[in-house]
Design an enzyme around this catalytic site. Sequence first.
Site, PDB file in Angstrom:
ATOM      1  N   GLU A 257       0.833  -1.199   0.000  1.00 46.55           N
ATOM      2  CA  GLU A 257       0.000   0.000   0.000  1.00 46.55           C
ATOM      3  C   GLU A 257       0.868   1.250   0.000  1.00 46.55           C
ATOM      4  O   GLU A 257       1.711   1.440   0.887  1.00 46.55           O
ATOM      5  CB  GLU A 257      -0.912   0.018   1.230  1.00 46.55           C
ATOM      6  CG  GLU A 257      -1.789   1.272   1.288  1.00 46.55           C
ATOM      7  CD  GLU A 257      -2.657   1.330   2.529  1.00 46.55           C
ATOM      8  OE1 GLU A 257      -3.281   2.397   2.769  1.00 46.55           O
ATOM      9  OE2 GLU A 257      -2.702   0.335   3.265  1.00 46.55           O
ATOM     10  N   ASP A 465       2.003 -14.455  12.706  1.00 46.13           N
ATOM     11  CA  ASP A 465       0.844 -15.042  12.040  1.00 46.13           C
ATOM     12  C   ASP A 465      -0.058 -13.907  11.553  1.00 46.13           C
ATOM     13  O   ASP A 465      -0.673 -13.212  12.368  1.00 46.13           O
ATOM     14  CB  ASP A 465       0.082 -15.937  13.015  1.00 46.13           C
ATOM     15  CG  ASP A 465      -1.014 -16.752  12.331  1.00 46.13           C
ATOM     16  OD1 ASP A 465      -1.470 -16.328  11.244  1.00 46.13           O
ATOM     17  OD2 ASP A 465      -1.406 -17.788  12.878  1.00 46.13           O
ATOM     18  N   HIS A 563      -2.918  10.130  -1.391  1.00 46.69           N
ATOM     19  CA  HIS A 563      -3.153   8.814  -1.992  1.00 46.69           C
ATOM     20  C   HIS A 563      -3.238   8.887  -3.509  1.00 46.69           C
ATOM     21  O   HIS A 563      -2.815   7.982  -4.208  1.00 46.69           O
ATOM     22  CB  HIS A 563      -4.429   8.178  -1.410  1.00 46.69           C
ATOM     23  CG  HIS A 563      -4.191   7.430  -0.150  1.00 46.69           C
ATOM     24  ND1 HIS A 563      -3.915   6.088  -0.129  1.00 46.69           N
ATOM     25  CD2 HIS A 563      -4.154   7.845   1.148  1.00 46.69           C
ATOM     26  CE1 HIS A 563      -3.744   5.688   1.121  1.00 46.69           C
ATOM     27  NE2 HIS A 563      -3.880   6.734   1.917  1.00 46.69           N
TER      28      HIS A 563
END
Length: 578
Positions: A257, A465, A563
């Site tokens: 991202e 995990d 963004h």
Amino acid sequence: MDVKQQSMIQESQKPSTKKHDSSSDALPLPLYLANGVFFTIFFSAVYYLLLRWREKIRNSAPLHVLTLSEIGAIVALLVSFIYLLCFFGISFVQSLIIPRATHDILDELEEIDQLMNEEDSRTALCAAAPALSDCQIASPRPKSKLDKIDAADQLPALTLSEVDEDIIKSVVEGKTPSYSLESKLGDTRRAAALRREALQRISGKSLTGLPLEGFDYDAILGQCCEMPVGYVQIPVGIAGPLLLDGREFSVPMATTEGCLVASTNRGCKAIYVSGGASSVVFRDAMTRAPVVRFGTAKRAADLKFFLEDPLNFEALSLVFNSSSRFARLQSIKCAIAGKNLYIRFSCGTGDAMGMNMVSKGVQNVMDFLHKEFPDMDVIGISGNYCSDKKPAAVNWIEGRGKSVVCEAIIKEDVVKKVLKTNVESLVELNMLKNLTGSAMAGALGGFNAHASNIVSAIFIATGQDPAQNIESSHCITMMEAVNGGKDLHISVTMPSIEVGTVGGGTQLASQSACLNLLGVKGASKEAPGSNARQLATIVAGAVLAGELSLMSALAAGQLVKSHMKYNRSNKDVSKASS
């Protein structure tokens, strides 16, 4: 096709045991006689000319004045030299004309032909053995230069031996289970390559772009991933330095991202110039909760009272702790539902995340309890009252793994210059978004802006995990104006960060390197469990930085702009290659 043409084709298909010599095709004389004649001419001419030039030098005669015999010797020298160059230097001449890459491929073709001949002979010796016997698979094909050629440009026939082809066909036809290749071949890389090829043939889809080479498949055998066909590349960025509890940390974040690492890095800067952040681990306990059933609800209640009686805890803890050097039972809490009982064991696990450790201890306790309660029926070692990898209020309230609170005071000028906003706007936005907005949505542990973003990125980079991101991202972000309303107090409270620095994916080379960067690699010998607790505080500190930066971007109206600039790609994905 006539008989003559068939015989010519058969002759051309016969394997040759020596290299073809194009210079001998034009010689009517036997090869050794022709070579002998031209060697004699060459050295005789050289010897004669050297004698003549030596005599001229002694007599001070000009060297450029040549006699008829000297001219003849020079001509003979040139003719013999050209012949010898063409005969013995043909490979050198070809290397000047033919690209070097072509020679490499030709050499590899000869190498593969030789290997296939060896495999054929080995197969003949093992004809009576099963198709996947040790005799056939003892010697895996060595890596060659053809392996470096792009997968889209090479043919399977050039890289696979007949034995490999037989194994692939056996997998495709369902005769050999794909999961058994590692144990049958004894070569994890070769097993992954053959499984990959079998998958492509079964699915009819290409895996070009999914890397195969450059990974240690031995490291994941039996513990991290089964039936591998390659690995996925995720870029790792560094945010920081994060000044936390007086120490500086460079935080690795594995993500695809855009803006995430940059935003967290900005938050780290704001924290750093404001004097740093501080953290506290106020609880450290991994949980496991089996579910048991009795014939009546009364019997289930009897076991509940027995387990929660302080007089019985010491005996139960001795049984539990005997399962591991690091497992230490801390508490037992029960929840009853009719004649079913859910028993939540909480224990310390050292530097391991501890799921397997706790499960082993719980199994020991269940065996012990069965002697006192023979009518107890253990339905499952996990009854979801733990609760693992699911959003659950019990984790939000009771905690699971490491419970951490991290805080910092950001100075007014830093809020304005670095974060491009003001304290009042941040406090108001946090109240309306992270607190009220999350409550309106009925959020469970989600009273934050994007804690999951940072947690996931650090988890992937350090071998945790990833599925435990669910409860590990439980976080409430608090903001308050302090020091007369000029400065900002920000905190994140995260009750269930589930991390470890040993076991699982932490031992893989890339993840181990990221843990080493943070100074928490492996188990702490001085204070067992301190490395895992330190990692949990780093996660909370990075979340604090990420929350601070994103909330500032929202308050300043910068989110969409950033963004659109950093999180969009102008590349034509249809033309993108690995």
